[in-house]
Write a protein that holds these residues in place. Structure first.
Motif, PDB file in Angstrom:
ATOM      1  N   GLU A  85      -1.853   7.529   6.957  1.00  0.00           N
ATOM      2  CA  GLU A  85      -2.784   6.613   7.624  1.00  0.00           C
ATOM      3  C   GLU A  85      -2.042   5.693   8.600  1.00  0.00           C
ATOM      4  O   GLU A  85      -2.493   5.473   9.727  1.00  0.00           O
ATOM      5  N   ILE A 143       2.583   1.532  -3.495  1.00  0.00           N
ATOM      6  CA  ILE A 143       1.677   1.853  -4.602  1.00  0.00           C
ATOM      7  C   ILE A 143       0.953   3.173  -4.400  1.00  0.00           C
ATOM      8  O   ILE A 143       0.827   3.978  -5.319  1.00  0.00           O
ATOM      9  N   ASN A 144       0.488   3.443  -3.185  1.00  0.00           N
ATOM     10  CA  ASN A 144      -0.346   4.621  -2.937  1.00  0.00           C
ATOM     11  C   ASN A 144       0.376   5.765  -2.246  1.00  0.00           C
ATOM     12  O   ASN A 144      -0.191   6.838  -2.066  1.00  0.00           O
ATOM     13  N   GLY A 145       1.586   5.555  -1.772  1.00  0.00           N
ATOM     14  CA  GLY A 145       2.437   6.627  -1.268  1.00  0.00           C
ATOM     15  C   GLY A 145       1.978   7.345  -0.015  1.00  0.00           C
ATOM     16  O   GLY A 145       1.564   6.730   0.965  1.00  0.00           O
ATOM     17  N   GLU A 146       2.061   8.667  -0.063  1.00  0.00           N
ATOM     18  CA  GLU A 146       1.900   9.528   1.115  1.00  0.00           C
ATOM     19  C   GLU A 146       0.578   9.356   1.861  1.00  0.00           C
ATOM     20  O   GLU A 146       0.550   9.454   3.077  1.00  0.00           O
ATOM     21  N   ALA A 147      -0.491   9.120   1.159  1.00  0.00           N
ATOM     22  CA  ALA A 147      -1.782   8.967   1.828  1.00  0.00           C
ATOM     23  C   ALA A 147      -1.742   7.776   2.785  1.00  0.00           C
ATOM     24  O   ALA A 147      -2.256   7.846   3.907  1.00  0.00           O
ATOM     25  N   VAL A 148      -1.118   6.700   2.362  1.00  0.00           N
ATOM     26  CA  VAL A 148      -1.017   5.506   3.192  1.00  0.00           C
ATOM     27  C   VAL A 148      -0.029   5.745   4.336  1.00  0.00           C
ATOM     28  O   VAL A 148      -0.255   5.299   5.463  1.00  0.00           O
ATOM     29  N   ALA A 162       0.840  -1.205   0.000  1.00  0.00           N
ATOM     30  CA  ALA A 162       0.000   0.000   0.000  1.00  0.00           C
ATOM     31  C   ALA A 162       0.870   1.248   0.000  1.00  0.00           C
ATOM     32  O   ALA A 162       0.588   2.218  -0.716  1.00  0.00           O
TER      33      ALA A 162
END
Length: 180
Positions: free
Chosen positions: A51, A43-48, A40
């Motif tokens: 979180e 693939i999804n970077g800073e947002a993850v 995660a």
């Protein structure tokens, strides 16, 4: 069962074709939450990363001041949350912030409930030393956390087991203080 060496695993994986590699990675992904978090982040970077930071901060907080009941003070659980965050994200600044948060909560805990024990204070001092070490090596970190580093020392005044004195020794070893 004998533990495999990394070189053995690499040798094994090198001999596989892409379809077989994808199959193995898919199985790992399905079977392990840390692997899911790792992908995660990739693939999804800073947002993850954000979180995962919030999740780790909540885990640390819950060991000291949960929303219900009293803190269980399982320091190893809080430390593991920080360590897992670091491994999954590689975010040095976020890791340093979590470590400082751990010390801040520990200091608040002892101020709220009274003296704990030497093991507790040694854990806090060790973590504080890691934070100060990180700040010593990066001026940006020191600038970001300097007020909080000092506040921990101030808030520990009157604490037993030499905790306050230990924090003072670590804090005043910071080279950045000489420049101010």
């Amino acid at each position: 069962m004998a533990k495999l060496k990394l070189t053995d695993v690499k040798r094994y994986l090198k001999d596989l074709d892409q379809k077989e590699l994808v199959g193995i990675i898919t199985e790992l992904y399905k079977a392990n939450k840390p692997v899911q978090d790792y992908f995660a982040v990739k693939i999804n970077g800073e947002a993850v990363v954000k979180e995962l930071y919030e999740k780790a901060a909540e885990e640390v907080n819950n060991e000291f001041f949960p929303t219900k009941g009293h803190g269980k003070l399982r320091l190893s659980v809080a430390q593991k949350a920080i360590s897992d965050y670091k491994k999954l994200t590689g975010d040095a600044e976020g890791t340093t912030e979590l470590m400082l948060y751990y010390v801040e909560l520990g200091t608040e805990f002892t101020n709220t409930y009274g003296d704990i024990d030497l093991r507790f204070y040694n854990s806090l001092l060790s973590m504080y030393e890691k934070v100060v070490g990180a700040c010593e090596n990066e001026e940006q970190l020191y600038s970001r956390f300097s007020d909080r580093l000092y506040n921990v020392v101030e808030n520990s005044e009157g604490t037993g087991w030499g905790y306050h004195e230990g924090l003072c020794d670590i804090y005043y070893s910071l080279g950045w203080l000489e420049e101010e």
